[in-house]
Design a protein around this motif. Structure first.
Motif, PDB file in Angstrom:
ATOM      1  N   UNK A 103       4.876  -3.949   4.272  1.00  0.00           N
ATOM      2  CA  UNK A 103       4.710  -2.328   4.542  1.00  0.00           C
ATOM      3  C   UNK A 103       6.033  -1.644   4.093  1.00  0.00           C
ATOM      4  N   UNK A 104       5.907  -1.003   2.785  1.00  0.00           N
ATOM      5  CA  UNK A 104       7.074  -0.382   2.531  1.00  0.00           C
ATOM      6  C   UNK A 104       6.850   1.105   2.539  1.00  0.00           C
ATOM      7  N   UNK A 147       0.969  -1.372  -0.080  1.00  0.00           N
ATOM      8  CA  UNK A 147      -0.063   0.065   0.026  1.00  0.00           C
ATOM      9  C   UNK A 147       0.896   1.465   0.007  1.00  0.00           C
ATOM     10  N   UNK A 148       0.392   2.556  -0.563  1.00  0.00           N
ATOM     11  CA  UNK A 148       0.902   3.637  -0.420  1.00  0.00           C
ATOM     12  C   UNK A 148      -0.191   4.337   0.388  1.00  0.00           C
ATOM     13  N   UNK A 149       0.122   5.034   1.476  1.00  0.00           N
ATOM     14  CA  UNK A 149      -0.790   5.542   2.473  1.00  0.00           C
ATOM     15  C   UNK A 149      -0.104   7.172   2.770  1.00  0.00           C
ATOM     16  N   UNK A 150      -0.521   8.108   1.932  1.00  0.00           N
ATOM     17  CA  UNK A 150       0.025   9.346   2.153  1.00  0.00           C
ATOM     18  C   UNK A 150      -0.982  10.164   2.842  1.00  0.00           C
ATOM     19  N   UNK A 151      -0.533  11.139   3.542  1.00  0.00           N
ATOM     20  CA  UNK A 151      -1.280  12.105   4.326  1.00  0.00           C
ATOM     21  C   UNK A 151      -1.570  13.459   3.522  1.00  0.00           C
ATOM     22  N   UNK A 152      -2.733  13.812   3.223  1.00  0.00           N
ATOM     23  CA  UNK A 152      -2.938  14.840   2.406  1.00  0.00           C
ATOM     24  C   UNK A 152      -3.110  16.343   2.867  1.00  0.00           C
ATOM     25  N   UNK A 153      -1.573  16.566   3.489  1.00  0.00           N
ATOM     26  CA  UNK A 153      -1.360  17.846   4.269  1.00  0.00           C
ATOM     27  C   UNK A 153      -0.425  18.741   3.215  1.00  0.00           C
ATOM     28  N   UNK A 154      -0.325  18.142   1.826  1.00  0.00           N
ATOM     29  CA  UNK A 154       0.516  18.995   1.005  1.00  0.00           C
ATOM     30  C   UNK A 154       0.664  18.350  -0.347  1.00  0.00           C
ATOM     31  N   UNK A 201      12.622   2.851   3.809  1.00  0.00           N
ATOM     32  CA  UNK A 201      13.415   3.111   2.636  1.00  0.00           C
ATOM     33  C   UNK A 201      14.072   4.424   3.415  1.00  0.00           C
ATOM     34  N   UNK A 202      15.457   4.456   3.170  1.00  0.00           N
ATOM     35  CA  UNK A 202      16.146   5.635   3.649  1.00  0.00           C
ATOM     36  C   UNK A 202      15.646   6.943   2.883  1.00  0.00           C
ATOM     37  N   UNK A 232       6.892   9.985  -3.508  1.00  0.00           N
ATOM     38  CA  UNK A 232       6.549   9.143  -4.887  1.00  0.00           C
ATOM     39  C   UNK A 232       7.690   7.956  -5.128  1.00  0.00           C
ATOM     40  N   UNK A 233       8.871   8.132  -4.629  1.00  0.00           N
ATOM     41  CA  UNK A 233       9.954   6.851  -4.407  1.00  0.00           C
ATOM     42  C   UNK A 233       9.048   5.923  -3.675  1.00  0.00           C
ATOM     43  N   UNK A 234       8.516   6.122  -2.560  1.00  0.00           N
ATOM     44  CA  UNK A 234       8.179   4.894  -1.651  1.00  0.00           C
ATOM     45  C   UNK A 234       6.889   4.403  -2.500  1.00  0.00           C
ATOM     46  N   UNK A 235       6.047   5.287  -3.121  1.00  0.00           N
ATOM     47  CA  UNK A 235       5.045   4.585  -3.958  1.00  0.00           C
ATOM     48  C   UNK A 235       5.193   3.744  -4.873  1.00  0.00           C
ATOM     49  N   UNK A 236       6.313   4.324  -5.761  1.00  0.00           N
ATOM     50  CA  UNK A 236       7.045   3.492  -6.599  1.00  0.00           C
ATOM     51  C   UNK A 236       7.573   2.064  -6.354  1.00  0.00           C
ATOM     52  N   UNK A 237       8.368   1.918  -5.230  1.00  0.00           N
ATOM     53  CA  UNK A 237       8.990   0.702  -4.650  1.00  0.00           C
ATOM     54  C   UNK A 237       7.755  -0.128  -4.185  1.00  0.00           C
TER      55      UNK A 237
END
Length: 470
Positions: A196-197, A6-13, A226-227, A20-25
């Motif tokens: 969970x990445x 999953x990609x789980x961003x917070x919509x604060x910006x 991910x660093x 985007x890199x985390x989502x891609x991985x």
């Protein structure tokens, strides 16, 4: 069991390049394993979450081509589920009501720091039953008091955290709304997330979340942290380093293929290979090949990749993105050459789509003035005769193509006994308004016969006026 990321961003910006890199991985790992990729919007921070940020995230994911198999799910629409889980933990004695005021907790932590201890909630309401009826309270999770939490991180390796280091975190605020660590746990559990990445800024949350999952009897996913991405000065990437929002890269003229290729190489490698298609990445990507150390963002490398993709992608694909930039500049392309044709002659000459628009305006937009320096140098009185002759010969062409145009320009130069520079440069300035363009025959062909002849007339008028004023 099917693999689910999953990609789980917070919509604060905006969608940050790190996100985007985390989502891609996460996306690549699911695609490689034939699994499922879920998009979840973690919008429980009601004060900071905005619809504009949600839209920016969705737009960024779509532009990058990171399609989700499920979602987007919104945490604000799942509050009933979270309340049920909080109630379950309370009923099972795995959570408790805490009536401490903020001031009491602050004083507690200040005293601990003064004593040289790690500041944390001391569990004073953990086992109490003398609950006041008229005071607000939060719900805290009963974290285990002993033992260790072991994270077999797929990137960082084995991480051990003693439970004694963790306090009883708040899982529901005094107004009943759930906190981040509770909502994440419930969603990962209920959505069947197996991997969970995420960024390594979440490492400290992971043992807490694992303990809550264990208390719920849920399967614990595998974790890969991910660093972070650093700027070229070694500090965390931020606006001071330039563009950090994904859509800012679109606005600056980068292709999504270039940004994706660049982001995947920030912290991951496959031998010395630099260029990867999406299909190659789906086949080759492996979390175990990710670096444990942070990566530094290098804009020059991204520009190099962007140039590569502008030159090597099918022109039809580049044209889809170029069309957006032309529309943003309000350039009407209906009366000009095909975008694919312009890309074929201009892509080698520019670094970004934004630059490509700027150097291609004369294909779609007429002008009334010439670039000052170019006109001063090349639209002189001596250029009037060759321009007039070329214009006359071009007007006679029945077939307007590059080969005939090339032959016509050469014939005019030979007839006048002039070198190509004496004919070609005035003609280039006349037709484009400036001193730079692709090969002259290709440029005139794409500008079109009617437009080219009209612009030569404009140049001849300019030369005449210049002669009269001297």
């Amino acid at each position: 069991m099917s693999l689910v990321t999953r990609f789980a961003p917070s919509p604060t910006g905006y969608l940050h390049v790190g996100g985007a890199r985390t989502a891609l991985f996460s996306w690549l790992y699911a695609k490689k394993q034939g699994g499922k990729f879920i998009l979840r919007i973690e919008d429980t921070d009601l004060e900071r979450s905005t619809q504009a940020s949600v839209d920016a995230i969705l737009e960024g994911m779509q532009w990058l081509g990171l399609d989700h198999d499920e979602g987007p799910y919104y945490q604000t629409k799942r509050f009933d589920l979270y309340k049920e889980v909080v109630a379950q933990l309370l009923a099972e004695g795995k959570a408790y009501k805490c009536f401490c005021t903020v001031e009491e907790v602050d004083a507690m932590r200040e005293a601990q720091m003064a004593a040289g201890e790690k500041p944390k909630y001391n569990g004073m309401w953990r086992d109490r039953t003398d609950h006041p009826s008229d005071k607000p309270y939060v719900i805290r999770f009963k974290n285990p008091l002993d033992g260790v939490v072991v994270i077999d991180d797929m990137i960082k390796g084995r991480i051990e955290i003693a439970n004694a280091e963790l306090d009883d975190l708040i899982i529901a605020r005094s107004d009943g709304t759930p906190t981040y660590n509770l909502t994440v746990v419930v969603d990962d559990w209920k959505m069947g997330i197996t991997h969970v990445i995420r960024g390594d800024d979440h490492v400290n949350n992971t043992p807490r979340q694992m303990n809550i999952l264990a208390a719920l009897g849920a399967d614990i996913p595998k974790y890969a942290h991910v660093p972070m991405i650093l700027g070229d000065d070694g500090k965390r990437l931020s606006k001071r380093h330039g563009a950090v929002g994904v859509m800012q890269y679109r606005d600056n003229g980068f292709l999504p293929q270039a940004l994706l290729n660049y982001l995947v190489r920030l912290g991951w490698s496959h031998g010395d290979q630099e260029i990867f298609s999406i299909d190659e990445l789906k086949d080759l990507f492996d979390l175990s090949a990710c670096n444990r150390a942070p990566s530094a963002f290098n804009t020059d490398k991204l520009i190099w990749l962007n140039q590569h993709y502008m030159k090597t992608l099918p022109a039809e694909q580049v044209a889809e993105h170029l069309a957006w930039h032309l529309a943003e500049q309000k350039l009407n392309t209906e009366n000009g050459p095909a975008l694919t044709a312009v890309i074929s002659v201009q892509a080698e000459r520019v670094k970004t789509l934004k630059e490509l628009v700027e150097v291609s305006r004369y294909f779609y937009e007429d002008f009334s003035e010439f670039e000052e320096n170019a006109a001063k140098k090349h639209l002189r009185v001596v250029a009037a005769e060759p321009l007039a002759l070329v214009q006359a010969k071009l007007a006679e062409l029945s077939t307007w193509d590059a080969a005939n145009i090339h032959q016509t320009i050469n014939a005019a130069a030979e007839a006048l006994g002039l070198g190509m520079g004496k004919v070609g440069m005035p003609l280039r300035v006349a037709v484009t308004g400036g001193g730079n363009s692709p090969a002259l025959d290709q440029t005139l062909y794409l500008v079109g016969k009617e437009r080219a002849l009209a612009r030569i007339t404009l140049a001849l008028d300019y030369i005449k006026q210049r002669a009269e004023s001297n």
